[in-house]
Design an enzyme around this catalytic site. Sequence first.
Site, PDB file in Angstrom:
ATOM      1  N   GLU A 220     -12.571  10.870   6.374  1.00 51.30           N
ATOM      2  CA  GLU A 220     -11.857  10.790   7.659  1.00 51.30           C
ATOM      3  C   GLU A 220     -11.349  12.170   8.110  1.00 51.30           C
ATOM      4  OE1 GLU A 220      -8.370   8.369   7.259  1.00 51.30           O
ATOM      5  OE2 GLU A 220      -7.571   8.936   9.221  1.00 51.30           O
TER       6      GLU A 220
ATOM      7  N   LYS B  76     -10.807   4.462  -1.615  1.00 49.84           N
ATOM      8  CA  LYS B  76      -9.977   4.707  -0.428  1.00 49.84           C
ATOM      9  C   LYS B  76      -9.665   6.196  -0.266  1.00 49.84           C
ATOM     10  CE  LYS B  76      -7.170   3.539   3.013  1.00 49.84           C
ATOM     11  NZ  LYS B  76      -6.134   4.531   3.127  1.00 49.84           N
TER      12      LYS B  76
ATOM     13  N   MET C 263       2.605  -1.274   7.915  1.00 49.21           N
ATOM     14  CA  MET C 263       1.411  -1.919   7.375  1.00 49.21           C
ATOM     15  C   MET C 263       1.741  -3.302   6.812  1.00 49.21           C
ATOM     16  SD  MET C 263      -1.454  -0.120   7.620  1.00 49.21           S
ATOM     17  CE  MET C 263      -2.574  -0.454   6.240  1.00 49.21           C
TER      18      MET C 263
END
Lengths: 292, 292, 292, 292
Positions: free
Chosen positions: C173, C166, C11
Site C-alpha cells: 500500500e 497484513k 475499527m
Amino acid sequence: MELGLVGLGKMGGSMRDRLRRAGHTVVGYDHDPEASDAGSLPDLVRRLSAPRVVWVMVPAGPATRSTVTELAELLDEGDVVVDGGNSRYTDDIANAEVLSTRGVGYVDCGVSGGVWGLEVGYGLMAGGDAADVQRLMPVFDALRPDGPRDEGFVHAGGVGAGHYAKMVHNGIEYGLMQAYAEGYELLHASELVTDVPGAFKAWSRGTVVRSWLLELLVRALEDDPGLSELEGYADDSGEGRWTVQEAIDHAVPAPVITAALFARFASRQDDSPAMKAVAALRNQFGGHAVRA
Amino acid sequence: MELGLVGLGKMGGSMRDRLRRAGHTVVGYDHDPEASDAGSLPDLVRRLSAPRVVWVMVPAGPATRSTVTELAELLDEGDVVVDGGNSRYTDDIANAEVLSTRGVGYVDCGVSGGVWGLEVGYGLMAGGDAADVQRLMPVFDALRPDGPRDEGFVHAGGVGAGHYAKMVHNGIEYGLMQAYAEGYELLHASELVTDVPGAFKAWSRGTVVRSWLLELLVRALEDDPGLSELEGYADDSGEGRWTVQEAIDHAVPAPVITAALFARFASRQDDSPAMKAVAALRNQFGGHAVRA
Amino acid sequence: MELGLVGLGKMGGSMRDRLRRAGHTVVGYDHDPEASDAGSLPDLVRRLSAPRVVWVMVPAGPATRSTVTELAELLDEGDVVVDGGNSRYTDDIANAEVLSTRGVGYVDCGVSGGVWGLEVGYGLMAGGDAADVQRLMPVFDALRPDGPRDEGFVHAGGVGAGHYAKMVHNGIEYGLMQAYAEGYELLHASELVTDVPGAFKAWSRGTVVRSWLLELLVRALEDDPGLSELEGYADDSGEGRWTVQEAIDHAVPAPVITAALFARFASRQDDSPAMKAVAALRNQFGGHAVRA
Amino acid sequence: MELGLVGLGKMGGSMRDRLRRAGHTVVGYDHDPEASDAGSLPDLVRRLSAPRVVWVMVPAGPATRSTVTELAELLDEGDVVVDGGNSRYTDDIANAEVLSTRGVGYVDCGVSGGVWGLEVGYGLMAGGDAADVQRLMPVFDALRPDGPRDEGFVHAGGVGAGHYAKMVHNGIEYGLMQAYAEGYELLHASELVTDVPGAFKAWSRGTVVRSWLLELLVRALEDDPGLSELEGYADDSGEGRWTVQEAIDHAVPAPVITAALFARFASRQDDSPAMKAVAALRNQFGGHAVRA
C-alpha cells in the site's frame, strides 16, 4: 603496556603486530594454537598482571558474547574488556552488564582499517566510561594512524557509542562504494570515454571525489581494466543492514545507503522473484512476451 | 606558453592566476572590464600570436555556445579552442563542428577544483584529437595538481569525452555527498553518539571513508557543530541530472546518484504535492487525520 | 454465533455493527463506558458461554499484549482469542504462548477495510491452527466482503502468518500510494496537462492503473482539485517500517516500498539535517551560496 | 461514423473490431495485406469521404512520424489525424505542425487497455483542439469502457497532453507493478506465510490494495503458483524512462517510479558492472573474497 588479545585472525593478528611494534606487550589467544601465545583463555588471563586489559577481536554475535561471558568469570574488579569486533551496538549494553557485575569495565571500539591497518593504522571509535577509555589510551595511540589523535580516534560517547559510530561509518561506506560503482558502470557503458581507468586515476588529485576508495578502485582497474576477472557479487556484513534499521527506527530517510544495501542483495540473486512478478503482470495485461 | 582566457569569474580568475604563476602568458577577457586584460573578444584574439589557444570558461549553455560561435569567426586555421566550463557533452559535438569549418581545433575539458584549485590544482578530463590535446599539455600541466600527470589529468577520448567524464564525476559527487549526509543525520538523531563532529574527524585517517569530502565536512562541523546556521536547501547544477539521464539512456541502474539528486529536489520544496496526495489517500481510506 | 469484542474504536465499533447485522451476538468492551456492552474484561468473559471467542481490536503493542495477558487469566481451555489489530507478527508468537499455557487457542487476523469496511466488508488474513480458524469461520464470513470467500479471506499459515500477510499488504500500500502521488506531482508540475483531476478520473475504467486507491484519489481531487487544503505530511503506522525490516532480514531488495517509507519520514521534517550537510559540503568545496 | 485506421497489430486490430461492433465504418490499413482493408495509405485515404478521420496506431517513433508525414501529403484541409500510439509527447508537437501546414487537424490520444481493451474498452487521454476532439467523440465513446464518459476518457489539454497523461499513467504503472512485486518477493521469502497465492487472492475485495493489477497477479499465481515458469526479466517500453526524464526536468522527486525502472534495467543484466566495482573495492580494502 601489557594487554591480552583474543582473536588473531586477519584483523587481530595484524593488530598484535602493530601493538608490538609500538612496544606493547601483547599476549594473544586464538583457537588456532599456531597463532596463539596463550594455551587458553584462562591461561591468557593468568599471564596478565592485574589490573588487566583484554581486547576481544572475534566475530560479532555468539562468538563475542561467549568470549565476554567467559572473561566475566575469569577477570577481577578493575580489569577492562574491549570489544574491537564488528558487534552491533545493542550487544554492547548486554556485554557491559555481564562484566559490571564483576566490577570489570567495558569499552566498545569500532575499528576500521582492513588489510591496510597494520601499516597505515586503524581508525578507532570508542564508547564507554571516560576512565576506562583513558586507561586504554596507550593502546589506542599505538593502533591509530600517525598524526593528531583526533584524526584517527574518537571517544564517541558511553557504552555502545563506538560501535554505533562504526556502524554508521560502514553504512556511509556502502553508499560511497555504490556511488563510485554506478559512475564506473556508466563510463563503462558510454562509447565516448575510451579510457575509463584513466578517468578514475585522473580524479586522484585535485578533484572533489578523491578519496581512499577512489585510490583502491584505481588500483583494481590497473590490475584488471574491465574488471573482467570478477563477478558482480557482493556480500554484506551486517553494519549496512543495521544502519538502515537504525535509520528506520529514527525516521531518518536514508535512500542512498539503502539503495547500496539493496544492490548488494540483488547482486546475490540468481533470479529475482519480484521481477518474475513484473514479467507476469506485463504478460497478463499487455500480452508482452516473457522469458521462460 | 601564451593563451587567451575568456571568463574570469570564480573559476576563470583563479585559473589565470595559477597559469601565470607557472610562467604562462595569459590574456584574459571578461564582460567585467575590471577583471579583463583585453577590451573585447576580437581584441583578445588580436593580442594572441597564431597559432592561438583560447580557453573558454563561461557558464555552460547559451553563453558558451555564443562565445564559441563568435570565436569561430575570429580565429584561423590551426588555432584551438578549449571549453573548460561545465558544458553538457552534447554541446561539445556542436561546438567542434562550428569551429572545424574554420579549421579551428576543439578540446573539451572538465575541470574540478572548486575554490581550492588555485592552490591545490585542478583535476582535468580532456576530450578531443590527440594532436590538439598534446599541444595544450603545458597548460594542462600548469593547471593540474602537482604529482604524476595521470593522477590529475586524463585524455579521456574524442570530443565530448572530457565533459562526459566530468559529468559522471559530478554524478558520483552527488552520491558521495548524500552518503555522508545520511550518516550525519543518523548520528545526529542517535542519542548514543554524543560527539558527532568528533566521530567524523576521527575518520580522517586510516578509515575506508576518508576523503576530501570528509575533510570538508569536518571543517564545516568544526565551524558549526550542529550545522544550525544552515538551511537544508541544496541546488543542483546540471551534471547530476545529466548523469541520471545518461544512465537511463544506457539502461544503467543508478539508484544512489538518483536518490541524491531527488533529495536535492525535495530540499527545495516548501511543500510536497506528492505527499499531499499521500495524505489525501490516507484520509480517504483510513480516515487518518490530515494537516491543513 | 456469540463472541466478545474488546476495543470499540473506529475499527472495532464498525466491526461490531457489521457482525450484528449478520446476526451474530457481540458483547463489546471498551475503556469508554459509553461504547461498552460489558463493564470490564472479566464481565465480558462472564457474559460469554464457553467455549468462548474473544476478538481483540485494540492498538498494537502494549495495549494488545496486556489485553491478551489479562484474557489468559480469565479464559478457559477450549476458548479462542483473535488479535485483529495491527500487531507485528512477532507479538503473535508470544501471545499464542501466553494463551496456550491455559489451553486457550490463538488466531491472528490482519484486517483491511478502513472506514469503508462496515459497508464493503473487511479483507481478512488469518494465521493459526486450522481447527481454531475453522471455528471462527462464521465470524470471518460476516466480516469479509460479499462474494467468494477466497477473494476476501485467507488462512495464510500458522500463528503470525495473518499479521505477516497484513504487514506486507500495507507495505505494498505504501508503494502504491507513492506511485500515484509521484504521478500526481508530475502532472501537477507539467504545463501541458490542464485537467489533472480529469486525467486521474479517466483512468477509472479500462486502464491498467485502475484501483481502489485511484478511486479514492479521484474523490479527493474532486473535493479539492489542487489539494490546496492539505499539508504534505504523512504519518506511518508501523507496518511499512516492519515490511522494510523484514525485507532486510530476508535480503529482499525493496526499493519501492522503502522509498515510499522514506518519503513519509521526509514529509514530517521541518528541515533536513542531511541536506544541511549537503549544503555545507557544496559551500566548502565550491563556494556555493547557502541559505541560513 | 467513418474512419481510417492505420496499423492493425495487437492493439489496432482489436480497436477496429470494437469500433465496428459499435457500428462505425472502419477502413483499416496495415503493411500486412491479410489484415488490411485498403491496399495502401493513398488507397485508404481515397476510400474515406471528406472530411476524413485517420487514426494512426503504429509503433512510436520513426514509423509514426513517417506515417504522419505521408498522411500530410494525402489529406486535405478539414481532415483530422489521431495518433493513438505510445508516442512521446514531444513528437506530437512536431506532428501537429507537419499537418497544420496542410490545414489538417491533429489529436494525440493515449490508449490503455492491453489485450483486454476489445472486451473491456480502452482508457483514453486526448490532447488537441476542442473542436477536433469534439468531432472524434463518437470514436472515443465507442472505444472507451461503458459507464460515464469521464471515467474512461479525458480531454487533458492541448496537443501533446494526451500522450503526456498516458506517459505519467505508465510511469505510475511501473511503480504499482513493482510494489506488488516486492510484496510478492517478501511473502515468497518468508517461511510464515504458506499460502502466498491465497494471500494475494484474499486482497481482491475489501482491501486498500485491490486493483486490476492485483487481479492479474492473482491470475498469474493461479496458473503458476511459484512463477516458476518465468524468468525475472522485464523490458521497458519508453514511457517509464520518459516519465523519469520529465520528473528530472521539472525537479520532481520520483523515487518510486525510478526504482521500478532501474529494477527493470537490472533484470536484464547478465552481470552488473557496478557490482563488480563494489566487489573489487571490498577486496581491495578488506581483503574480502571475490567471485571470479
